[in-house]
Design an enzyme around this catalytic site. Structure first.
Site, mmCIF file in Angstrom:
data_model
loop_
_atom_site.group_PDB
_atom_site.id
_atom_site.type_symbol
_atom_site.label_atom_id
_atom_site.label_comp_id
_atom_site.label_asym_id
_atom_site.label_seq_id
_atom_site.Cartn_x
_atom_site.Cartn_y
_atom_site.Cartn_z
ATOM 1 C CE LYS A 1 80.197 17.576 -94.602
ATOM 2 N NZ LYS A 1 81.564 17.380 -95.043
ATOM 3 C CB CYS B 1 109.161 48.416 -81.442
ATOM 4 S SG CYS B 1 108.935 48.813 -83.190
ATOM 5 C CB CYS C 1 105.384 49.288 -84.521
ATOM 6 S SG CYS C 1 105.371 47.617 -83.841
ATOM 7 C CG ASP D 1 69.738 5.167 -60.566
ATOM 8 O OD1 ASP D 1 69.151 4.723 -61.588
ATOM 9 O OD2 ASP D 1 70.291 6.276 -60.513
ATOM 10 C CB ALA D 2 68.122 1.690 -55.015
ATOM 11 C CD GLU D 3 63.635 -2.208 -58.200
ATOM 12 O OE1 GLU D 3 63.107 -3.235 -58.645
ATOM 13 O OE2 GLU D 3 63.182 -1.056 -58.383
ATOM 14 C CE1 TYR D 4 71.909 -2.062 -64.554
ATOM 15 C CE2 TYR D 4 73.521 -1.014 -63.102
ATOM 16 C CZ TYR D 4 73.215 -1.661 -64.287
ATOM 17 O OH TYR D 4 74.201 -1.921 -65.194
ATOM 18 C CG ASP D 5 73.381 1.018 -57.901
ATOM 19 O OD1 ASP D 5 73.297 2.118 -57.333
ATOM 20 O OD2 ASP D 5 73.693 0.889 -59.113
ATOM 21 C CE LYS E 1 74.355 5.337 -94.741
ATOM 22 N NZ LYS E 1 74.533 4.588 -93.495
ATOM 23 C CG ASP F 1 82.092 16.010 -87.434
ATOM 24 O OD1 ASP F 1 82.703 15.137 -88.073
ATOM 25 O OD2 ASP F 1 82.414 17.208 -87.416
ATOM 26 C CB CYS G 1 106.673 47.220 -87.654
ATOM 27 S SG CYS G 1 108.037 47.725 -86.603
ATOM 28 C CE LYS H 1 79.770 12.582 -93.485
ATOM 29 N NZ LYS H 1 80.750 12.960 -92.453
ATOM 30 C CD GLU I 1 71.695 5.932 -91.980
ATOM 31 O OE1 GLU I 1 71.398 4.880 -92.560
ATOM 32 O OE2 GLU I 1 72.839 6.164 -91.535
ATOM 33 C CE1 TYR J 1 78.370 4.426 -90.422
ATOM 34 C CE2 TYR J 1 77.746 5.888 -88.628
ATOM 35 C CZ TYR J 1 78.705 5.385 -89.482
ATOM 36 O OH TYR J 1 79.990 5.820 -89.388
ATOM 37 C CD GLU K 1 81.007 8.649 -87.351
ATOM 38 O OE1 GLU K 1 80.972 7.612 -88.060
ATOM 39 O OE2 GLU K 1 81.717 9.624 -87.622
ATOM 40 N NE ARG L 1 86.560 5.364 -93.454
ATOM 41 C CZ ARG L 1 87.372 6.167 -94.109
ATOM 42 N NH1 ARG L 1 88.133 7.008 -93.445
ATOM 43 N NH2 ARG L 1 87.433 6.151 -95.420
ATOM 44 C CB CYS M 1 109.913 45.382 -84.279
ATOM 45 S SG CYS M 1 108.316 45.211 -83.453
HETATM 46 S S1 IVH Z 1 77.787 5.291 -93.961
HETATM 47 C C1 IVH Z 1 80.205 3.719 -97.359
HETATM 48 N N1 IVH Z 1 76.315 6.706 -92.337
HETATM 49 O O1 IVH Z 1 81.125 9.690 -92.301
HETATM 50 C C2 IVH Z 1 79.351 4.342 -96.330
HETATM 51 N N2 IVH Z 1 78.629 7.168 -92.421
HETATM 52 O O2 IVH Z 1 82.582 10.691 -94.597
HETATM 53 C C3 IVH Z 1 80.049 4.425 -95.071
HETATM 54 N N3 IVH Z 1 79.381 8.930 -90.882
HETATM 55 O O3 IVH Z 1 83.535 7.180 -92.424
HETATM 56 C C4 IVH Z 1 79.524 5.222 -94.056
HETATM 57 N N4 IVH Z 1 77.393 9.357 -90.037
HETATM 58 O O4 IVH Z 1 82.508 7.674 -90.127
HETATM 59 C C5 IVH Z 1 77.549 6.494 -92.807
HETATM 60 N N5 IVH Z 1 74.881 7.867 -90.942
HETATM 61 C C6 IVH Z 1 76.108 7.644 -91.398
HETATM 62 C C7 IVH Z 1 77.235 8.380 -90.953
HETATM 63 C C8 IVH Z 1 78.482 8.112 -91.484
HETATM 64 C C9 IVH Z 1 78.694 9.670 -90.014
HETATM 65 C C10 IVH Z 1 80.842 9.040 -91.102
HETATM 66 C C11 IVH Z 1 81.550 7.717 -91.170
HETATM 67 C C12 IVH Z 1 82.271 7.732 -92.493
HETATM 68 C C13 IVH Z 1 82.309 9.174 -92.821
HETATM 69 C C14 IVH Z 1 82.413 9.375 -94.297
#
Ligand code: IVH
Length: 675
Positions: free
Chosen positions: A324, A421, A418, A42-46, A300, A126, A436, A124, A122, A236, A184, A145, A441
């Site tokens: 899911k 009341c 109740c 960190d020190a070097e970087y700083d 995909k 959130d 009630c 997914k 991949e 992605y 994301e 988006r 009430c």
């Molecule tokens: S691909 C047409 N890859 O999920 C394909 N989406 O429900 C477009 N998301 O709007 C997305 N992880 O925000 C893709 N590995 C992943 C993802 C991912 C999360 C989200 C993304 C998208 C939403 C769709």
């Protein structure tokens, strides 16, 4: 002459050193923030960073926006500009079972006319989908988006995320002429927890889950707030790319990191659907141990040429699917079962739980709906139970774990008085609910007022549970219409009210007189009439009196209204108490009319600039729209009025330049009232 030449040479050296420092820092940033493998202390970087800062300060002519020193510092924006995605950002189709997934796989193969389809799986995440544009390797524009077609310009906020390169690395492959890359933005679970703990300490509202925290952090007008939030990103997908060809997902995921763009390492290329299912189960097992919230696996089609053939349906591509994970469940202990009294007098048993984190939120209570439900599930006080957040929202107690009983558990019994009341409780024939019977009430009154004032009803801000309790307990308010009789003196007598807060509340109450018919119907709390139904009713009746005089037959002619709901509505308006309430509200000035598209502001377009003191932008917009007008985001000759709040932006200047009438907030309110 000589001297100047020497200086020019010096400057060349300075410029070179600056470039060298930037290269180093970019590389160190990438190893530190993306790969989690620091190359230097960190020190070097700083020290390097400080040297760069000093040189840039001394030679401002060499400062460029892609310098690592330039992440933070953009001033707060007045609003987000819109960005149109050159290629729409589609969403994903979902599936929940292996069966559904295999069906998708078969369909893909049928459409392609081959069994030779490779997938890339991949996690997914959130979070929040974003698109970043790099022109000749320089990050130029970043957007959310949004609705898939148009998003918000969050460039300056994205710049503060250290994982995002301001300039693409080019050690291995030169950056393409144009790169639109999608990913994301998310927050890790631990970071989310820490952020919420901090917010709790400061008395700020908590974020419900990491997703909301990420979205709330990125969608900040002031980039310095975003900078202070622990956001991360994984890429992605592609938008447009020019000057470099990528043919498969695998190639994409291996190329992006070479440009310094982080990719979730947990992806896998799968030759068959069965392999993809295996990946799904492996990830599901790891789910709780992942540092971030993952709600499934995205599968995909690997080959972009095959994707081309498959195309898209509606708003999602055929070539990808989100497989899911099931709703998240946890076990916890039922500490107690208490009884809540709602605005219709219904007594609802509620489980008080040992707090647990389920699906990214802490759950400490869950409705048990009614006594029958408690019996059916056999949930006892002291039980260990499985709780779940179905669809990620409302927590529910799924089932007890009888094996863990000790014999100390107690069965729940609905009280016959109740709890609020002390009035008698009955269970009407054929109903599951206990009620009630005392119509005055305090619990019912409080609930009714709270509902009336709630955001989707009369939207009286500041009239939350605590204040309602105070108003009712002090005797100042014993029915909804009493709200409109409150004076400043009344409020100042209550503990916790000062000049300003009293004025604010009164102004909010005053404002609610402009309520729309739909909201008014919803606010009355007619049993079975939710927000959506209230909207439908408001389209069919001119006023509340019009609705009140409708027969069951009249109501049942409206699509979506059955005999039970029709009866409930007619019963409500037959009740003299309710009629009296409506008369009182009308006398107080609440007399909304059917939400006609045409109104006094029809054909008028408004633009807002600066902060309003009596309402939010959203509210002002709603007000204009309810009266038939439109709200635009930028000033043009088509705009009729520009409403100027505090600290107006450039829109004010523009309005004056174009000679468009400007209104102060007071003048705007005056105009709206006249309408
Ligand atoms: S691909 C047409 N890859 O999920 C394909 N989406 O429900 C477009 N998301 O709007 C997305 N992880 O925000 C893709 N590995 C992943 C993802 C991912 C999360 C989200 C993304 C998208 C939403 C769709």
């Amino acid at each position: 002459m000589m001297g100047e030449e020497v200086r020019a040479e010096d400057l060349e050296a300075v410029k070179r050193r600056i470039e060298e420092l930037r290269e180093l820092i970019r590389k160190y940033d990438y190893y530190y923030y993306v790969l989690n493998r620091p190359l230097v202390s960190d020190a070097e970087y700083d020290e390097l960073f400080r040297e760069l800062q000093e040189l840039e300060e001394k030679y401002p002519q060499f400062v460029t926006p892609d310098s690592p020193t330039q992440r933070v510092g953009a001033p707060p924006a007045e609003e987000f500009k819109q960005v149109r995605h050159a290629i729409p950002m589609l969403s994903l189709q979902n599936c929940f079972t292996e069966e559904e997934f295999l069906e998708w796989d078969r369909r893909i193969k049928r459409m392609l006319g081959t069994d030779k389809v490779a997938y890339v799986c991949e996690p997914k995440l959130d979070g929040l989908g974003v698109e970043l544009v790099y022109e000749n390797g320089i990050f130029t524009v970043g957007s959310t988006r949004g609705d898939g077609y148009v998003g918000e310009d969050v460039t300056n906020n994205l710049r503060t995320i250290k994982q995002i390169p301001l300039r693409l690395l080019s050690d291995e492959i030169p950056p393409p002429r144009l790169l639109e890359v999608r990913g994301e933005v998310y927050m890790e679970k631990d970071d989310f927890k820490r952020l919420n703990e901090e917010r709790a300490r400061r008395g700020e509202p908590l974020f419900a889950n990491p997703r909301n925290a990420a979205a709330g952090s990125l969608r900040q007008l002031d980039p310095s707030i975003t900078a202070a939030r622990p956001l991360k990103v994984f890429f992605y997908a592609l938008g447009r790319i020019e000057g470099y060809e990528i043919r498969t997902q695998e190639e994409l995921l291996t190329t992006l990191p070479k440009w310094g763009l982080p990719v979730n390492p947990l992806w896998r290329k799968c030759g068959t659907a069965e392999e993809a299912i295996r990946f799904y189960h492996e990830l599901l097992k790891m789910r709780d141990d992942l540092p971030y919230e993952a709600d499934g696996v995205v599968v995909k089609v690997d080959d972009f040429a095959q994707r081309e053939v498959l195309g898209a349906i509606a708003r999602a591509p055929r070539w990808a699917i989100a497989f899911k994970f099931p709703a998240e469940q946890k076990t916890t202990k039922v500490l107690d079962i208490v009884v809540q009294v709602g605005r219709t007098g219904v007594l609802t048993p509620v489980a008080i739980l040992e707090p647990v984190e389920v699906g990214g939120a802490t759950v400490s209570r869950a409705t048990l709906h009614n006594e029958d439900e408690v019996k059916r599930k056999d949930i006892r006080i002291g039980d260990w139970v499985i709780v779940q957040r179905a669809g990620g929202v409302i927590p529910e107690v799924v089932a007890p774990i009888p094996e863990r009983r000790t014999g100390e558990e107690r069965e729940f019994r609905m009280p016959d008085r109740c709890p609020v009341c002390g009035g008698p409780v009955v269970r009407p024939e054929g109903e599951v609910a206990h009620r009630c019977t005392n119509i005055s009430c305090p619990a019912r009154i409080k609930e009714a007022i709270r509902h009336f004032a709630s955001r989707r009803a009369a939207d009286i801000q500041g009239l939350g549970e605590k204040i309602v309790n105070k108003l009712v307990d002090s005797g100042l308010v014993s029915r909804i219409s009493d709200l409109y009789k409150l004076t400043k003196v009344d409020l100042l007598r209550l503990e916790g009210f000062a000049d300003k807060s009293a004025e604010n509340l009164l102004r909010e109450i005053e404002k609610s007189k402009g309520i729309s018919l739909a909201r008014f119907i919803f606010a009355l709390g007619i049993p079975h009439v939710g927000e959506r139904l209230a909207e439908i009713l408001a389209e069919h009746f001119d006023s509340i009196d019009d609705l009140a005089s409708a027969s069951e037959e009249d109501l049942m002619r409206i699509e979506g209204i059955g005999p039970e709901v029709a009866k409930s509505i007619v019963d409500f308006f037959r009740n003299p108490e309710n009629r009296k309430l409506i008369d009182e509200l009308k006398a107080a000035g609440l007399n909304p009319r059917r939400a006609v598209r045409a109104g006094p502001l029809t054909g008028k377009t408004f633009v807002f600039t600066g902060a309003l003191s009596s309402m939010t932008r959203e509210e002002a917009k709603r007000l204009v729209e309810e009266l038939g007008g439109k709200v635009a985001s930028s000033v043009s000759r088509k705009v009729d009025y520009v409403v100027v709040g505090e600290n107006p932006g450039s829109k004010y200047e523009k309005a004056r330049a174009l000679g468009i009438p400007t209104l102060t907030e007071e003048e705007f309110l005056e105009l709206v009232k006249r309408g």
